[in-house]
Design an enzyme around this catalytic site. Structure first.
Site, PDB file in Angstrom:
ATOM      1  N   ASP A 120    -120.877  -9.249   9.237  1.00  0.00           N
ATOM      2  CA  ASP A 120    -120.014  -8.974  10.387  1.00  0.00           C
ATOM      3  C   ASP A 120    -118.603  -8.606   9.905  1.00  0.00           C
ATOM      4  O   ASP A 120    -117.968  -7.697  10.448  1.00  0.00           O
ATOM      5  CB  ASP A 120    -119.953 -10.209  11.295  1.00  0.00           C
ATOM      6  CG  ASP A 120    -121.356 -10.727  11.584  1.00  0.00           C
ATOM      7  OD1 ASP A 120    -122.088 -10.067  12.330  1.00  0.00           O
ATOM      8  OD2 ASP A 120    -121.735 -11.771  11.012  1.00  0.00           O
ATOM      9  N   HIS A 157    -122.762 -16.222  13.941  1.00  0.00           N
ATOM     10  CA  HIS A 157    -123.318 -14.890  13.650  1.00  0.00           C
ATOM     11  C   HIS A 157    -124.199 -14.512  14.838  1.00  0.00           C
ATOM     12  O   HIS A 157    -125.428 -14.582  14.786  1.00  0.00           O
ATOM     13  CB  HIS A 157    -124.127 -14.910  12.348  1.00  0.00           C
ATOM     14  CG  HIS A 157    -124.872 -13.618  12.127  1.00  0.00           C
ATOM     15  ND1 HIS A 157    -124.232 -12.431  11.883  1.00  0.00           N
ATOM     16  CD2 HIS A 157    -126.196 -13.319  12.153  1.00  0.00           C
ATOM     17  CE1 HIS A 157    -125.124 -11.459  11.759  1.00  0.00           C
ATOM     18  NE2 HIS A 157    -126.333 -11.974  11.922  1.00  0.00           N
TER      19      HIS A 157
HETATM   20  P1  NAD Z   1    -138.765  -9.687   7.459  1.00  0.00           P
HETATM   21  O1  NAD Z   1    -139.716 -10.127   8.516  1.00  0.00           O
HETATM   22  O2  NAD Z   1    -138.863  -8.296   6.963  1.00  0.00           O
HETATM   23  O3  NAD Z   1    -138.873 -10.668   6.220  1.00  0.00           O
HETATM   24  C1  NAD Z   1    -138.896 -12.039   6.353  1.00  0.00           C
HETATM   25  C2  NAD Z   1    -139.773 -12.578   5.271  1.00  0.00           C
HETATM   26  O4  NAD Z   1    -139.739 -13.999   5.359  1.00  0.00           O
HETATM   27  C3  NAD Z   1    -141.242 -12.142   5.423  1.00  0.00           C
HETATM   28  O5  NAD Z   1    -141.708 -11.599   4.196  1.00  0.00           O
HETATM   29  C4  NAD Z   1    -141.952 -13.438   5.772  1.00  0.00           C
HETATM   30  O6  NAD Z   1    -143.286 -13.488   5.284  1.00  0.00           O
HETATM   31  C5  NAD Z   1    -141.054 -14.447   5.072  1.00  0.00           C
HETATM   32  N1  NAD Z   1    -141.208 -15.821   5.544  1.00  0.00           N
HETATM   33  C6  NAD Z   1    -141.583 -16.282   6.772  1.00  0.00           C
HETATM   34  N2  NAD Z   1    -141.650 -17.618   6.758  1.00  0.00           N
HETATM   35  C7  NAD Z   1    -141.310 -18.024   5.505  1.00  0.00           C
HETATM   36  C8  NAD Z   1    -141.207 -19.277   4.869  1.00  0.00           C
HETATM   37  N3  NAD Z   1    -141.482 -20.401   5.521  1.00  0.00           N
HETATM   38  N4  NAD Z   1    -140.856 -19.311   3.570  1.00  0.00           N
HETATM   39  C9  NAD Z   1    -140.591 -18.178   2.877  1.00  0.00           C
HETATM   40  N5  NAD Z   1    -140.691 -16.958   3.426  1.00  0.00           N
HETATM   41  C10 NAD Z   1    -141.036 -16.882   4.717  1.00  0.00           C
HETATM   42  O7  NAD Z   1    -137.294 -10.004   8.015  1.00  0.00           O
HETATM   43  P2  NAD Z   1    -135.923  -9.454   7.455  1.00  0.00           P
HETATM   44  O8  NAD Z   1    -135.573  -8.227   8.197  1.00  0.00           O
HETATM   45  O9  NAD Z   1    -135.946  -9.450   5.977  1.00  0.00           O
HETATM   46  O10 NAD Z   1    -134.918 -10.579   8.012  1.00  0.00           O
HETATM   47  C11 NAD Z   1    -134.973 -11.883   7.518  1.00  0.00           C
HETATM   48  C12 NAD Z   1    -134.053 -12.797   8.311  1.00  0.00           C
HETATM   49  O11 NAD Z   1    -132.685 -12.432   8.156  1.00  0.00           O
HETATM   50  C13 NAD Z   1    -134.314 -12.761   9.817  1.00  0.00           C
HETATM   51  O12 NAD Z   1    -134.204 -14.059  10.353  1.00  0.00           O
HETATM   52  C14 NAD Z   1    -133.169 -11.885  10.335  1.00  0.00           C
HETATM   53  O13 NAD Z   1    -132.905 -12.107  11.700  1.00  0.00           O
HETATM   54  C15 NAD Z   1    -132.055 -12.339   9.445  1.00  0.00           C
HETATM   55  N6  NAD Z   1    -130.880 -11.466   9.324  1.00  0.00           N
HETATM   56  C16 NAD Z   1    -129.679 -12.085   9.200  1.00  0.00           C
HETATM   57  C17 NAD Z   1    -128.539 -11.331   9.017  1.00  0.00           C
HETATM   58  C18 NAD Z   1    -127.192 -11.989   8.861  1.00  0.00           C
HETATM   59  O14 NAD Z   1    -126.181 -11.266   8.762  1.00  0.00           O
HETATM   60  N7  NAD Z   1    -127.058 -13.294   8.824  1.00  0.00           N
HETATM   61  C19 NAD Z   1    -128.625  -9.942   8.980  1.00  0.00           C
HETATM   62  C20 NAD Z   1    -129.872  -9.342   9.091  1.00  0.00           C
HETATM   63  C21 NAD Z   1    -131.008 -10.130   9.265  1.00  0.00           C
HETATM   64  C1  LMR Z   2    -127.774  -8.448  12.205  1.00  0.00           C
HETATM   65  O1  LMR Z   2    -126.678  -8.874  12.527  1.00  0.00           O
HETATM   66  O2  LMR Z   2    -127.986  -7.275  11.896  1.00  0.00           O
HETATM   67  C2  LMR Z   2    -128.932  -9.401  12.149  1.00  0.00           C
HETATM   68  O3  LMR Z   2    -128.514 -10.700  12.379  1.00  0.00           O
HETATM   69  C3  LMR Z   2    -130.053  -8.984  12.963  1.00  0.00           C
HETATM   70  C4  LMR Z   2    -129.918  -9.448  14.365  1.00  0.00           C
HETATM   71  O4  LMR Z   2    -130.765 -10.242  14.774  1.00  0.00           O
HETATM   72  O5  LMR Z   2    -128.982  -9.028  15.014  1.00  0.00           O
END
Ligand code: NAD
Ligand code: LMR
Length: 361
Positions: A184, A212
């Site tokens: 962010d 977030h």
């Molecule tokens: P994704 O679905 O592509 O990947 C997530 C992975 O986690 C998958 O491979 C899944 O099998 C694995 N997983 C599920 N349960 C698990 C466990 N218990 N132990 C280990 N691995 C496990 O998702 P993504 O796009 O890579 O996003 C991952 C996370 O990050 C989501 O929660 C998303 O909302 C979050 N995210 C946060 C931010 C931020 O700025 N904080 C930004 C983008 C995404």
């Molecule tokens: C983001 O900020 O891109 C991620 O946290 C994805 C979402 O759930 O918004």
């Protein structure tokens, strides 16, 4: 002198952020170009084949920083390794679905594993799926990680997952558990750079306060831009550019708050490369320090600074030195900011009780 390798855990490593993140780490984007690393990649059993594929690609990319570990003779024999006259080396990648093996001796843990938000969902909607993962993984980290392991939670709801991890890993110092709001923060820098047509590297000291989520408060009141005439407050340049101040308090704030949803709408997937890159920025600044005169935003356990109640993980402006973050103190908070900072704190307090009710249910 050859530096010893740092062990870095990436959970959810077969997912889309994981796939973008592990090569960045292996290239030195997280700990610098001279620091060898050993990647510990964790995912769940249904993703085991995909995880194996990621490991194969890491080997194929021949990253020099992915340091092999020399083994003693007994270990070589136990593991059935091929012995040469030079000894025996294992690759600098561990790929596993066993959480204890994944957490073993890690110095840094980047917790990405979980379920992402899809179009139309709020972060709260992913709560019930994700907080129970963080409770279980808290214990694994507590038992198996290296002392003083630094933890960054990326998976949503990031602040509440980090809080659950903190509460269920009481022996990990609370200062070592953080969540990602650097994405962010970087989005706010990017918006200012685009709007004012200045280099993004010349913009600094934006702040992300709070969650977030769409209640976060991106604050530009203290942000500056380095110009040929010296450092100028963003508010001054906005005035010069006719980008009226009220835009900074409405359109700018809404754009940054809603950027995650806008990416999901456009890609049909949540942000990945920007999330991975920001996770590297977060750890790099935490470990190696923030540049003189600038701060970054990190989700950290509130100590009551700026009237934010302790007991939640809240994003504050921080500076980092010698591997420790400190909240920047003494910033002037106007009435508009106060209201926004309190609103996002209120959401985090509600999320906390929701998280606990999900764990009970
Ligand atoms: P994704 O679905 O592509 O990947 C997530 C992975 O986690 C998958 O491979 C899944 O099998 C694995 N997983 C599920 N349960 C698990 C466990 N218990 N132990 C280990 N691995 C496990 O998702 P993504 O796009 O890579 O996003 C991952 C996370 O990050 C989501 O929660 C998303 O909302 C979050 N995210 C946060 C931010 C931020 O700025 N904080 C930004 C983008 C995404
Ligand atoms: C983001 O900020 O891109 C991620 O946290 C994805 C979402 O759930 O918004």
């Amino acid at each position: 002198m050859v530096q010893s390798a740092v062990r870095i855990l990436v959970t959810g490593a077969a997912g889309q952020i994981g796939y973008a993140l592990v090569p960045m780490i292996a290239k030195g984007a997280m700990l610098g170009p001279d620091q060898p690393v050993i990647l510990h990649m964790l995912d769940i059993k249904p993703a085991a084949e995909a995880l194996k594929g990621v490991k194969m690609e890491l080997i194929d990319a021949a990253f020099p920083l992915l340091k092999g570990m020399p083994l003693n003779l007994q270990d070589c024999l136990t593991m059935g390794r091929f012995l040469t006259s030079y000894g025996c080396i294992i690759a600098g990648v561990v790929a596993t679905t066993d959480v204890a093996e994944a957490c073993k001796d890690v110095n840094i843990a980047v917790m990405v594993g979980g379920f992402p938000r899809t179009e139309g969902m709020e972060r709260k909607d992913v709560m019930s799926k994700n907080v129970s993962i963080y409770k279980a993984q808290a214990s694994a980290l507590e038992q198996h990680a290296a002392p003083n392991c630094k933890v960054l939670v990326v998976a949503n709801p990031a602040n509440s997952n980090a809080l659950i991890l903190k509460e269920f890993a009481p022996s990990i110092p609370e200062k070592n558990i953080t969540c990602l709001t650097r994405l962010d923060h970087n989005r706010a820098l990017g918006q200012i750079s685009e709007r004012l047509n200045v280099h993004v590297g010349d913009v600094k000291n934006v702040i992300i306060w709070g969650n977030h989520s769409s209640t976060q408060y991106p604050d530009v009141n203290h942000a500056t831009v380095m110009t040929s005439a010296g450092e100028k407050p963003v508010s001054e340049l906005v005035h010069d550019d006719q980008w009226q101040l009220h835009l900074l308090n409405s359109e700018f704030v809404a754009t940054v708050q809603q950027r995650g949803a806008a990416i999901i709408k456009a890609r049909k997937l949540s942000s990945a490369l920007s999330a991975a890159s920001s996770a590297c920025d977060h750890i790099r600044d935490w470990v190696l320090g923030t540049p003189q005169g600038s701060w970054v935003s990190m989700g950290v356990y509130s100590d009551g600074s700026y009237g934010i109640q302790p007991g939640i993980i809240y994003s504050f402006p921080v500076t980092c030195q010698k591997g420790e973050w400190s909240i920047v103190q003494g910033l002037k908070i106007d009435e508009f900011s106060r209201e926004k900072m309190d609103a996002t704190a209120k959401e985090l307090i509600e999320e906390k009780s929701l998280a606990y009710s999900c764990l009970k249910g």
